[in-house]
Design an enzyme around this catalytic site. Structure first.
Site, mmCIF file in Angstrom:
data_model
loop_
_atom_site.group_PDB
_atom_site.id
_atom_site.type_symbol
_atom_site.label_atom_id
_atom_site.label_comp_id
_atom_site.label_asym_id
_atom_site.label_seq_id
_atom_site.Cartn_x
_atom_site.Cartn_y
_atom_site.Cartn_z
ATOM 1 C CG HIS A 326 36.382 29.078 -21.160
ATOM 2 N ND1 HIS A 326 36.121 29.789 -22.309
ATOM 3 C CD2 HIS A 326 35.490 29.524 -20.238
ATOM 4 C CE1 HIS A 326 35.121 30.636 -22.103
ATOM 5 N NE2 HIS A 326 34.722 30.494 -20.843
ATOM 6 C CB CYS A 344 34.279 31.838 -17.812
ATOM 7 S SG CYS A 344 33.150 30.503 -17.384
#
Length: 419
Positions: A326, A344
């Protein structure tokens, strides 16, 4: 004395529904038995089961064909109206054949029995029969996944069962009925994730631009004394380009390949100590343009120095527990240099938007050189590819313990059908 030939297995099943008629001579006009057309072998063979009067075969019972001693059985094959064959075994002397896999209920079969007499002349008998209804109303239904559409080359197929199946022999019956066809062909296998779920993947990733069909031949097939196969809706999916993104957590860099060619390379940051990103192959599960991410979702208490509550853009999900690729504009200064995320893979907004726009469900995201554990094969997304092919095959009720490489059944499964 020549040794008896080994027992042969033939794909077939058989049953009688009509009385056997008298045989005719096998001799041709020249008197040589081998020059004649096959004779009617009705008086040389017998069957267990009903002999007419509108009766139907009991699909719960194994079927048997025997020779009367004046000749021998050389082959038995049978197929139902939908094209399903049932396996059977012929003994060494050709005196007896019996079925080794279940018949379908409410089905019509065409049976071909080949024989030869003591002179070696060939005989033949063709029968048709119907099977009756099962005594039980319990059904095992199958739901295939994912939904119809186009996916990346890492997308596994799934089969969800309506009831648990624990016995290995019963699992083999179920698995044998779940058919996967790929064009181009790709060697693959089912793996039992648990008692109610199977995954199917190829040995390698699917071919790009492939058409994949999965269907069940389980309808009407006896699985156990009280369980029969139900209907299942077939599924067709296709694959797009071969898109593979490789993130090197030690160099803090991601490289994306399409059909073997590098198309973009970009700096990233992955999980810091204590929150290391999982190693291994993951598969894109979905894409969300805006996601609210909170530390409490991964066990970080409010008020902790690690606590966070962020609105995140261009989020590509790779695990159900919340690992994404992301946009992370707050860590651009560390991207390419250090791992500072909570697990992440973060990148600039521009790079995240490009990634979001250029990957689809089923595309491969691989992480290497992280200090984290390897992605689990099941339960948190599609980590199926983190099992070796040898270990994947161990999860099959048909292939476990067989030599690596396609069996005869696998080769038959790989034959493409008309599309």
């Amino acid at each position: 004395m020549n040794p008896s030939p080994p027992t042969r297995t033939v794909v077939s099943c058989t049953l009688l529904v009509i009385a056997l008629s008298a045989s005719v001579t096998a001799c041709g006009s020249d008197g040589h038995p081998l020059s004649a057309a096959p004779y009617d072998a009705a008086d040389q063979i017998s069957f267990n089961g009903p002999t007419g009067d509108g009766k139907k075969a009991d699909p719960d019972k194994p079927l048997e064909v025997t020779a009367d001693g004046s000749g021998r059985i050389t082959d038995v094959t049978a197929v139902d109206a939908t094209g399903r064959y049932v396996a059977g075994e012929l003994d060494a002397g050709g005196g007896r054949w019996h079925s080794t896999s279940p018949l379908a209920a409410n089905a019509r079969y065409t049976v071909r029995v080949s024989t030869e007499n003591r002179d070696g002349a060939p005989g033949r008998r063709v029968l048709t029969f119907d099977t009756g209804k099962p005594l039980t109303k319990k059904r095992l239904n199958v739901t295939f996944g994912p939904r119809a559409g186009t996916y990346g080359v890492g997308q596994p197929l799934t089969a969800e069962l309506s009831r648990p199946v624990k016995d290995k022999a019963q699992r083999a019956v179920v698995e044998r009925a779940l058919k996967v066809d790929s064009m181009p062909a790709a060697e693959g296998a089912w793996h039992w994730v648990d008692d109610k779920k199977l995954h199917y993947r190829p040995k390698e990733y699917w071919p790009a631009k492939a058409t994949i069909r999965v269907r069940s031949n389980l309808h009407g097939v006896r699985i156990s004394d009280r369980l029969w196969g139900g209907r299942a809706k077939p599924l067709r999916i296709t694959t797009g380009d071969r898109v593979i993104a490789v993130t090197d957590a030690s160099s803090h860099w991601m490289t994306v390949y399409r059909n073997g060619k590098e198309i973009r390379s970009m700096p990233v940051t992955t999980g810091k100590p204590g929150f290391e990103t999982r190693n291994g192959v993951k598969v894109v599960l979905g894409k969300e343009r805006l996601v609210r991410m909170r530390g409490t979702s991964i066990g970080i208490p409010r008020g902790s120095s690690e606590s966070y509550d962020l609105r995140v853009h261009y989020a590509t999900r790779v695990t159900w527990s919340g690992e994404y690729v992301h946009a992370a504009p707050w860590s651009v200064g560390s991207q390419g240099y250090a791992n500072v995320s909570h697990g992440c893979t973060g990148m600039s907004t521009g790079n995240a938007e490009w990634f979001f726009d250029n990957v689809r469900e089923g595309d491969v995201v691989k992480v290497v050189n992280s200090q984290g554990n390897t992605m689990a094969p099941f339960g948190n997304g599609y980590g199926d590819w983190n099992l070796t092919w040898k270990n994947w095959r161990k999860g099959s009720a048909l292939l476990s313990g067989t030599p690596e490489g396609p069996s005869a059944e696998e080769r038959a499964r790989l034959r493409p059908e008309s599309v």
